[in-house]
Design a protein around this motif. Structure first.
Motif, mmCIF file in Angstrom:
data_model
loop_
_atom_site.group_PDB
_atom_site.id
_atom_site.type_symbol
_atom_site.label_atom_id
_atom_site.label_comp_id
_atom_site.label_asym_id
_atom_site.label_seq_id
_atom_site.Cartn_x
_atom_site.Cartn_y
_atom_site.Cartn_z
ATOM 1 N N ALA A 40 59.229 46.139 9.690
ATOM 2 C CA ALA A 40 58.418 45.828 10.874
ATOM 3 C C ALA A 40 59.181 46.001 12.172
ATOM 4 C CB ALA A 40 57.894 44.399 10.778
ATOM 5 N N ARG A 41 60.507 46.057 12.057
ATOM 6 C CA ARG A 41 61.310 45.973 13.274
ATOM 7 C C ARG A 41 61.072 47.096 14.267
ATOM 8 N NH1 ARG A 41 66.246 43.538 10.031
ATOM 9 N NH2 ARG A 41 64.967 41.740 9.501
ATOM 10 N N ASN A 42 60.837 48.276 13.772
ATOM 11 C CA ASN A 42 60.707 49.398 14.713
ATOM 12 C C ASN A 42 59.271 49.747 15.060
ATOM 13 O OD1 ASN A 42 63.484 49.722 14.759
ATOM 14 N ND2 ASN A 42 63.393 50.885 12.836
ATOM 15 N N LEU A 43 58.342 48.901 14.622
ATOM 16 C CA LEU A 43 56.947 49.245 14.894
ATOM 17 C C LEU A 43 56.528 48.800 16.283
ATOM 18 C CD1 LEU A 43 55.185 48.234 11.549
ATOM 19 C CD2 LEU A 43 56.071 50.449 12.250
ATOM 20 N N SER A 44 55.534 49.488 16.830
ATOM 21 C CA SER A 44 54.956 49.024 18.094
ATOM 22 C C SER A 44 54.187 47.739 17.774
ATOM 23 C CB SER A 44 53.997 50.078 18.641
ATOM 24 O OG SER A 44 52.855 50.130 17.825
ATOM 25 N N ARG A 45 53.863 46.973 18.801
ATOM 26 C CA ARG A 45 53.149 45.704 18.616
ATOM 27 C C ARG A 45 51.808 45.929 17.911
ATOM 28 N NH1 ARG A 45 53.463 40.692 21.350
ATOM 29 N NH2 ARG A 45 51.376 39.848 21.718
ATOM 30 N N GLU A 46 51.126 47.004 18.321
ATOM 31 C CA GLU A 46 49.822 47.285 17.711
ATOM 32 C C GLU A 46 49.961 47.623 16.234
ATOM 33 O OE1 GLU A 46 49.157 47.012 21.639
ATOM 34 O OE2 GLU A 46 50.571 48.423 20.748
ATOM 35 N N ASP A 47 50.931 48.503 15.951
ATOM 36 C CA ASP A 47 51.121 48.889 14.555
ATOM 37 C C ASP A 47 51.558 47.720 13.710
ATOM 38 O OD1 ASP A 47 52.288 52.343 14.872
ATOM 39 O OD2 ASP A 47 50.272 51.452 14.701
ATOM 40 N N GLY A 75 39.511 44.434 6.033
ATOM 41 C CA GLY A 75 40.724 44.137 6.795
ATOM 42 C C GLY A 75 41.989 44.241 5.976
ATOM 43 N N PRO A 76 42.107 43.425 4.919
ATOM 44 C CA PRO A 76 43.333 43.480 4.116
ATOM 45 C C PRO A 76 43.586 44.867 3.520
ATOM 46 C CG PRO A 76 41.955 41.620 3.464
ATOM 47 C CD PRO A 76 41.177 42.394 4.466
ATOM 48 N N LYS A 77 42.490 45.549 3.147
ATOM 49 C CA LYS A 77 42.672 46.885 2.560
ATOM 50 C C LYS A 77 43.335 47.838 3.544
ATOM 51 C CE LYS A 77 39.527 47.719 -1.165
ATOM 52 N NZ LYS A 77 38.285 48.302 -1.577
ATOM 53 N N HIS A 78 42.737 47.858 4.738
ATOM 54 C CA HIS A 78 43.290 48.780 5.738
ATOM 55 C C HIS A 78 44.726 48.454 6.048
ATOM 56 C CE1 HIS A 78 38.994 49.810 7.195
ATOM 57 N NE2 HIS A 78 39.409 50.599 6.216
ATOM 58 N N HIS A 79 44.955 47.159 6.147
ATOM 59 C CA HIS A 79 46.317 46.747 6.477
ATOM 60 C C HIS A 79 47.293 47.227 5.384
ATOM 61 C CE1 HIS A 79 49.344 44.442 8.542
ATOM 62 N NE2 HIS A 79 49.741 43.940 7.358
ATOM 63 N N ALA A 80 46.894 47.009 4.138
ATOM 64 C CA ALA A 80 47.778 47.377 3.028
ATOM 65 C C ALA A 80 47.983 48.890 2.968
ATOM 66 C CB ALA A 80 47.192 46.880 1.715
ATOM 67 N N GLU A 81 46.893 49.618 3.217
ATOM 68 C CA GLU A 81 47.034 51.081 3.174
ATOM 69 C C GLU A 81 47.995 51.578 4.238
ATOM 70 O OE1 GLU A 81 42.680 52.137 1.335
ATOM 71 O OE2 GLU A 81 43.065 52.578 3.466
ATOM 72 N N GLN A 82 47.827 50.947 5.435
ATOM 73 C CA GLN A 82 48.718 51.361 6.511
ATOM 74 C C GLN A 82 50.149 51.023 6.159
ATOM 75 O OE1 GLN A 82 50.052 48.971 9.181
ATOM 76 N NE2 GLN A 82 50.154 50.295 11.003
ATOM 77 N N ARG A 83 50.368 49.856 5.558
ATOM 78 C CA ARG A 83 51.724 49.444 5.196
ATOM 79 C C ARG A 83 52.317 50.399 4.173
ATOM 80 N NH1 ARG A 83 51.748 47.172 9.773
ATOM 81 N NH2 ARG A 83 52.544 45.030 9.872
ATOM 82 N N TRP A 84 51.480 50.863 3.229
ATOM 83 C CA TRP A 84 51.954 51.804 2.198
ATOM 84 C C TRP A 84 52.432 53.103 2.855
ATOM 85 C CZ3 TRP A 84 53.995 53.644 -1.853
ATOM 86 C CH2 TRP A 84 53.727 54.963 -2.289
ATOM 87 N N GLN A 85 51.597 53.511 3.818
ATOM 88 C CA GLN A 85 51.979 54.761 4.469
ATOM 89 C C GLN A 85 53.234 54.629 5.300
ATOM 90 O OE1 GLN A 85 48.429 56.138 6.354
ATOM 91 N NE2 GLN A 85 47.550 56.593 4.339
ATOM 92 N N LEU A 86 53.454 53.406 5.823
ATOM 93 C CA LEU A 86 54.670 53.200 6.609
ATOM 94 C C LEU A 86 55.893 53.014 5.711
ATOM 95 C CD1 LEU A 86 53.283 50.840 9.387
ATOM 96 C CD2 LEU A 86 54.096 53.186 9.682
ATOM 97 N N GLY A 87 55.657 52.979 4.414
ATOM 98 C CA GLY A 87 56.791 52.889 3.494
ATOM 99 C C GLY A 87 57.217 51.452 3.186
ATOM 100 N N TYR A 88 56.328 50.457 3.453
ATOM 101 C CA TYR A 88 56.646 49.051 3.116
ATOM 102 C C TYR A 88 56.791 48.896 1.615
ATOM 103 C CZ TYR A 88 55.711 46.727 7.600
ATOM 104 O OH TYR A 88 55.777 46.261 8.873
ATOM 105 N N SER A 89 57.683 48.038 1.228
ATOM 106 C CA SER A 89 57.753 47.724 -0.204
ATOM 107 C C SER A 89 56.678 46.683 -0.511
ATOM 108 C CB SER A 89 59.129 47.182 -0.562
ATOM 109 O OG SER A 89 59.277 45.900 0.014
ATOM 110 N N LEU A 90 56.424 46.515 -1.788
ATOM 111 C CA LEU A 90 55.403 45.547 -2.191
ATOM 112 C C LEU A 90 55.775 44.128 -1.739
ATOM 113 C CD1 LEU A 90 52.753 45.139 -3.686
ATOM 114 C CD2 LEU A 90 54.057 44.900 -5.799
ATOM 115 N N GLU A 91 57.079 43.824 -1.856
ATOM 116 C CA GLU A 91 57.542 42.497 -1.408
ATOM 117 C C GLU A 91 57.268 42.293 0.066
ATOM 118 O OE1 GLU A 91 60.468 43.498 -4.683
ATOM 119 O OE2 GLU A 91 59.010 44.457 -3.401
#
Ligand SMILES: Nc1nc2c(ncn2[C@@H]2O[C@@H]3COP(=O)(O)O[C@H]4[C@@H](O)[C@H](n5cnc6c(=O)[nH]c(N)nc65)O[C@@H]4COP(=O)(O)O[C@H]3[C@H]2O)c(=O)[nH]1
Length: 709
Positions: A40-47, A75-91
């Motif tokens: 999350a550290r390098n993301l813009s506030r919106e992202d 809501g949660p779906k979109h958020h999770a999809e975006q996180r996947w694309q940003l390379g977030y781990s499941l944790e």
């Protein structure tokens, strides 16, 4: 203490709290999120927030309704999809939801007592729901992507033309792509688990012996392997096809051997292409005839036999006369069409055992073996020229063309392929100089002439730039007045070693190269026009300058433009220029020649028929041609007074010219009695040594123009 009033008036509604505190919650969440989650550290506030505000609002709404504690899944779906694309781990994704819960609870704790009954429960359920929804979507995205990856691999392997098979470490098939299935006739389901040696059976093509399978070789050596040449792969039904095969070991990252992957390809098409290329390399693509390479091969083969058996071999070299015309006038595709028709006709003139080849351009060579006699060859030459001179229908045009043939014979004219072809070429050139449309046998003296011709051609190329060419002018006289009315421009070449070279010797050499003749021809026209302008500028009365034009120039597509340009540049009247064309040029029926002559005539340029009487001696064509003047050839004039035959001919020509309204002039007038005869019989002009030889421009001016003034 429990009070009823408290119970009746809950002071805090969860949805109001969530909405009121939303920005504070999000602020805190933002802070913690950045603190705890690396991604999350390098993301813009919106992202970083992404769908979190919406999730909060959804939770608020669902608690407000109190119907169910379900959170709309978007809501949660979109958020999770975006996180996947940003390379977030499941944790990390799970942690974000956990942080949201803790921030909300943290804010809520001081006022938890004010909450209406059950609302905390709703809140937790809603948050759980959001987490599950998000995490599930996240996992699906991840899985989906892995599946995509696998599918992409499958598509790639499936779409490549090469067969791919892989085995486990025991050499049992684990995978076949679609191409492999098609090529070897096994489907993966059947092949799976079988030993590769049963599914991929390779055979040495030459010896028809089974080969050690590459999979075994790789398993044994641990190294990539391939067969040195092509092999045959056996299909499940026992049939075979030529193939290339390569195999390589499959190792995991730790370097452990896992199995073998092998790729193979059906090379039957490549083989067919190679054979086709072999044909192309030996044949002319336009006509399909053998080319020079194949001709030389066959000639060498025939020569070996002829040497052994004491037999003869003949080479016929053919060149189409004035082929360039067809190309220039009708276009290259018509030219190609003609060459194909010629190839066809040539093949029908010879036996199947003879080789008709095309060397390129309009040059063909025929190799004839086992002929009966030189007469038979001569007859063949005549058959060929006759056959090729019949008209060709090319699209809407009828094309006439003739051919010159040169013949050389083994062993008399050469011992090897190269010499025989060269000598046949020399003989062909001789046939051309003898008026085309005929066949000539090679004669040794032709070689001398050919060598001289080549040397002269080289010298001629340099002659113009080296300033060795000059125009001389011979006066033309009006017989009734005796005045000079014109000048014939005649080319002179001062060769640095040979001295003066007569035009009769070098003009044919120039004509054998279109480029040389056109360059020189253009220069002659320009020089003649320049001279006419100079004499006019010097105040002399206009005289007509007559210029000899070669057939090669007449074929030149820019001739008209060039002449237009010269007349304009030197400011000359068109009728000050006269072009002399021989009877044979006018009669040659070259494509477009007649049209070009008409176009010249239409511009007012005068046309004279040179050497009249030497060519076809057919007078009938004259009335159809736009000519202004006849020049009776000097052979009829010389000795005219004493020869009654000549006298009769000259009289007839003059009379005919008069009836056709043509001016007539006699060439090569040397004697006074010739002049007398011509005057008496109504000839209008004369030219010859009697009046004067061709002299340079300065002399011409001194002798004829100044005097004329
Ligand atoms: N015995 C004798 N000969 C006479 C007499 N009067 C003139 N002649 C020669 O006869 C030839 C006449 O030219 P042609 O028939 O056009 O024949 C010309 C022409 O076909 C060709 N030629 C000359 N100059 C040119 C040129 O500029 N362009 C082209 N394309 N051909 C040229 O070369 C041929 C020979 O030219 P030349 O050697 O200059 O020879 C000239 C000329 O010098 C005479 O009374 N007696």
């Amino acid at each position: 203490m429990y009070r009823d009033s408290d119970k009746e008036q809950p002071s805090l509604r969860l949805h109001e709290f969530l909405r009121d505190e939303s920005e504070n919650i999000l602020e805190e969440w933002n802070r913690l999120d950045r603190l705890k989650i690396e991604s999350a550290r390098n993301l813009s506030r919106e992202d970083q927030r992404n769908n979190i505000p919406r999730i909060l609002e959804d939770i608020a709404r669902s608690t407000e309704m109190r119907s169910q504690a379900d959170v709309p899944e978007e809501g949660p779906k979109h958020h999770a999809e975006q996180r996947w694309q940003l390379g977030y781990s499941l944790e990390e994704v799970t942690c974000e939801y956990a942080l949201l819960r803790s921030v909300i609870l943290h804010k809520l704790v001081p006022r938890v007592g004010e909450l209406a009954h059950g609302e905390l429960l709703f809140l937790n359920q809603a948050l759980d729901q959001a987490i599950v929804e998000g995490v599930a979507t996240y996992v699906t995205s991840a899985n989906q992507s892995l599946a995509d990856e696998r599918e992409r691999l499958e598509v790639t392997l499936g779409s490549i033309g090469d067969g791919v098979a892989s085995t486990d470490r025991d050499g049992r098939i684990v995978y076949l792509n679609r191409a492999a299935e098609e090529m070897i006739g096994w489907n993966l389901a059947d092949a799976k688990g079988r030993p590769a040696s049963e599914v991929l059976v390779t055979v040495d093509e030459a010896r028809q012996q089974p080969l050690e399978s590459l999979i075994r070789t790789v398993t044994r050596t641990g190294k990539q392997a391939h067969y040195p040449g092509e092999v045959l792969l056996t299909r499940r039904d026992g049939s075979q096809f030529p193939a290339d095969e390569v195999a390589a070991p499959l190792n995991n990252t730790a370097g452990e051997f896992l199995g073998v992957v092998t790729t193979f390809r059906d090379v039957s098409r490549v083989r067919a292409l190679t054979a086709q290329l072999g044909h192309l390399a030996a044949h002319d693509p336009l006509t399909g005839l053998p080319n020079r390479t194949l001709l030389t091969d066959r000639l060498n083969y025939e020569l070996t036999h002829a040497r052994r058996d004491g037999t003869s071999v003949a080479v016929l070299y053919l060149d189409l006369d004035l082929f360039k015309d067809v190309n220039d006038m009708l276009g290259h595709s018509a030219g190609d069409e003609l060459l194909k028709l010629v190839a066809h006709r040539l093949q029908s003139c010879v036996r199947e055992t003879d080789t008709v080849s095309r060397l390129g351009g309009d040059e063909f060579v025929i190799l004839v073996s086992g002929f009966e006699s030189l007469e038979a060859l001569s007859e063949l030459g005549a058959t060929i020229t006759r056959s090729l001179s019949a008209p060709y229908d090319i699209r809407s045009d009828t094309v006439d063309i003739s051919t010159s043939v040169g013949v050389s014979v083994f062993p008399e004219d050469g011992d090897d392929a190269e010499t025989l072809i060269k000598h046949a070429d020399t003989a062909m050139y001789q046939a051309k100089t003898l008026g085309r449309n005929n066949a000539q046998f090679f004669a040794p003296e032709m070689n001398k002439r050919a060598a001289e011709r080549r040397a002269l051609q080289g010298d001629l190329r340099r002659a113009l730039s080296a300033d060795q060419l000059e125009l001389h002018y011979q006066p033309q006289i009006a017989l009734d007045t005796g005045l000079v009315t014109g000048a014939e421009a005649l080319l002179r070449w001062h060769h640095p070693e040979l001295g003066f070279v007569p035009p009769a010797r070098f003009i044919p050499v120039a004509e054998s190269s279109r480029e040389i003749m056109i360059t020189i021809g253009n220069w002659i026209l320009e020089e003649a026009c320049r001279q006419a302008r100079t004499w006019l500028n010097e105040g002399h009365a206009p005289i007509r300058i007559s210029v000899n034009v070669s057939i090669v120039q007449l074929q030149y597509e820019n001739l008209l433009d060039h002449i237009d340009e010269l007349l304009a540049r030197f400011d000359l009247q068109a009728d000050q220029l006269q072009l002399e064309l021989t009877e044979s040029i006018l009669m040659s029926d070259v494509v477009g020649a007649t049209d070009r002559v008409r176009a010249l005539e239409a511009r007012g340029i005068r046309i004279a028929v040179d050497d009249f009487g030497t060519g076809y001696s057919s007078l009938s064509y004259l009335k159809d041609l736009p000519v202004d003047e006849l020049k009776i050839d000097q052979s009829f004039i010389r000795g005219l007074g004493a020869n009654t035959d000549k006298a009769a001919i000259v009289q007839a020509v003059i009379r005919m010219a008069q009836s056709l309204n043509l001016r007539v002039i006699a060439e090569g007038v040397e004697e006074a009695d010739e002049v007398a005869f011509l005057s008496l019989n109504g000839c209008e002009g004369a030219q010859g040594f009697y009046y004067g030889r061709a002299v340079n421009a300065w002399e011409f001016e001194q002798f004829y123009l100044n005097h004329h003034h």
